[in-house]
Design a protein around this motif. Structure first.
Motif, mmCIF file in Angstrom:
data_model
loop_
_atom_site.group_PDB
_atom_site.id
_atom_site.type_symbol
_atom_site.label_atom_id
_atom_site.label_comp_id
_atom_site.label_asym_id
_atom_site.label_seq_id
_atom_site.Cartn_x
_atom_site.Cartn_y
_atom_site.Cartn_z
ATOM 1 N N VAL A 70 0.835 -1.205 0.000
ATOM 2 C CA VAL A 70 0.000 0.000 0.000
ATOM 3 C C VAL A 70 0.869 1.255 0.000
ATOM 4 C CG1 VAL A 70 -1.650 1.346 1.366
ATOM 5 C CG2 VAL A 70 -1.969 -1.120 1.108
ATOM 6 N N LEU A 71 1.894 1.273 0.844
ATOM 7 C CA LEU A 71 2.745 2.459 0.935
ATOM 8 C C LEU A 71 3.497 2.712 -0.369
ATOM 9 C CD1 LEU A 71 4.208 2.245 4.558
ATOM 10 C CD2 LEU A 71 1.952 2.961 3.758
ATOM 11 N N LEU A 72 3.980 1.643 -1.008
ATOM 12 C CA LEU A 72 4.707 1.795 -2.261
ATOM 13 C C LEU A 72 3.814 2.376 -3.351
ATOM 14 C CD1 LEU A 72 6.764 -1.533 -2.373
ATOM 15 C CD2 LEU A 72 7.605 0.752 -1.811
ATOM 16 N N LEU A 94 16.599 -1.173 1.950
ATOM 17 C CA LEU A 94 15.886 -1.631 3.144
ATOM 18 C C LEU A 94 14.517 -2.195 2.774
ATOM 19 C CD1 LEU A 94 15.599 -2.017 6.155
ATOM 20 C CD2 LEU A 94 14.941 0.395 6.369
ATOM 21 N N ILE A 95 13.803 -1.524 1.891
ATOM 22 C CA ILE A 95 12.486 -2.019 1.456
ATOM 23 C C ILE A 95 12.628 -3.393 0.807
ATOM 24 C CG2 ILE A 95 10.542 -1.641 -0.101
ATOM 25 C CD1 ILE A 95 11.066 1.405 0.276
ATOM 26 N N GLN A 96 13.614 -3.534 -0.069
ATOM 27 C CA GLN A 96 13.830 -4.824 -0.734
ATOM 28 C C GLN A 96 14.130 -5.917 0.293
ATOM 29 O OE1 GLN A 96 13.035 -5.151 -3.759
ATOM 30 N NE2 GLN A 96 13.974 -3.682 -5.174
ATOM 31 N N LYS A 97 14.904 -5.581 1.318
ATOM 32 C CA LYS A 97 15.242 -6.567 2.350
ATOM 33 C C LYS A 97 14.001 -6.969 3.148
ATOM 34 C CE LYS A 97 18.813 -7.635 2.814
ATOM 35 N NZ LYS A 97 19.551 -8.738 2.152
ATOM 36 N N ILE A 98 13.177 -6.007 3.498
ATOM 37 C CA ILE A 98 11.953 -6.310 4.248
ATOM 38 C C ILE A 98 11.008 -7.161 3.416
ATOM 39 C CG2 ILE A 98 9.865 -5.263 5.227
ATOM 40 C CD1 ILE A 98 11.705 -2.884 6.056
ATOM 41 N N ALA A 134 11.155 -2.121 9.694
ATOM 42 C CA ALA A 134 10.157 -1.508 8.808
ATOM 43 C C ALA A 134 9.572 -0.239 9.415
ATOM 44 C CB ALA A 134 9.049 -2.505 8.513
ATOM 45 N N SER A 135 9.561 -0.151 10.740
ATOM 46 C CA SER A 135 8.967 1.014 11.402
ATOM 47 C C SER A 135 9.689 2.306 11.031
ATOM 48 C CB SER A 135 8.969 0.820 12.924
ATOM 49 O OG SER A 135 10.283 0.842 13.440
ATOM 50 N N VAL A 136 10.976 2.205 10.712
ATOM 51 C CA VAL A 136 11.746 3.368 10.272
ATOM 52 C C VAL A 136 11.140 3.942 8.994
ATOM 53 C CG1 VAL A 136 13.992 4.143 9.420
ATOM 54 C CG2 VAL A 136 13.864 2.518 11.324
ATOM 55 N N LEU A 137 10.818 3.078 8.061
ATOM 56 C CA LEU A 137 10.233 3.507 6.788
ATOM 57 C C LEU A 137 8.828 4.063 6.981
ATOM 58 C CD1 LEU A 137 11.417 0.470 4.655
ATOM 59 C CD2 LEU A 137 12.327 2.803 4.554
ATOM 60 N N VAL A 138 8.068 3.447 7.873
ATOM 61 C CA VAL A 138 6.712 3.926 8.141
ATOM 62 C C VAL A 138 6.762 5.328 8.730
ATOM 63 C CG1 VAL A 138 4.607 3.543 9.476
ATOM 64 C CG2 VAL A 138 5.769 1.602 8.414
#
Length: 217
Positions: free
Chosen positions: A127-129, A166-170, A195-199
């Motif tokens: 959703v975020l992407l 980081l997104i790819q790793k998650i 993932a919370s860092v990206l959020v």
């Protein structure tokens, strides 16, 4: 007679640990192989994933993302309250978040079902992407994979290179959970923490990324 019975009881007590040791010794290679299979999973495309190593790598990437300087537009801008996140996205014509951008939702699920928590996290990232693609006018197609979408976002400048990594790793770790890798509650929480860092940065973007003069209610 009583002494003989006592000795027999001692033998019975000591026998099982001794048998277990023998079994472990005989089948040690099979046991080692099983442990490795629990720690690793083979994903489609013949990709092998070692969970502990990948979580450690995700943490390092998370630190790098945190260390990056925020965009000039983000400096000094009031942060969007979490309670207003979904309403803000709906007003902007974006997709609302399954959790309301509250990662504690997935942490709670991880306590009882770590794999389900990471499956949900993957949906959240989806959703975020797509919202980022819409917000930055990045052209995407229904056939674009998640990885391709992330690369498009990075190529367009919507996200940084470290954010992309980081997104790819998650996504890689979440896919492993969906494909049946054995994951503990603690490990799932560690992945969710990265993932919370990206959020948090996504919430910040909702605060400064649009020219509508947003202010907290």
């Amino acid at each position: 007679m009583e002494i003989a019975k006592l000795i027999l009881e001692y033998i019975k007590v000591l026998a099982w640990p001794f048998v277990i040791l023998i079994v472990i010794f005989i089948f040690r290679r099979q046991i080692e192989s099983l442990i490795k299979r629990l720690e690793k999973v083979d994903l489609p495309g013949e990709i092998s994933l070692s969970l502990r190593e990948e979580i450690f790598e995700a943490k390092k990437l998370s630190d790098k993302v945190i260390a990056e300087s925020p965009p000039p537009k983000a400096r000094g801008v009031e942060r969007l309250p979490l309670t207003e996140a979904n309403l803000r996205m709906i007003q902007l014509g974006l997709r609302p978040s399954p959790s309301g951008l509250n990662v504690n939702y997935y942490r709670d699920i991880a306590e009882t079902d770590p794999n389900l928590a990471l499956a949900g996290l993957r949906l959240e990232v989806d959703v975020l992407l797509k919202n980022l693609a819409q917000g930055f006018n990045v052209a995407i197609t229904p056939t674009d994979s998640r990885s391709r979408l992330v690369r498009k976002l990075q190529d367009s400048g919507a996200i940084t290179l470290q954010q992309e990594k980081l997104i790819q790793k998650i996504l890689q770790l979440s896919n492993a959970a969906v494909h049946g890798m054995v994951i503990s509650s603690y490990e799932a929480s560690e992945i969710i923490n990265t993932a919370s860092v990206l959020v948090d940065q996504y919430i910040s973007w909702l605060s400064w990324g649009f020219a509508d003069g947003w202010r907290s209610n």
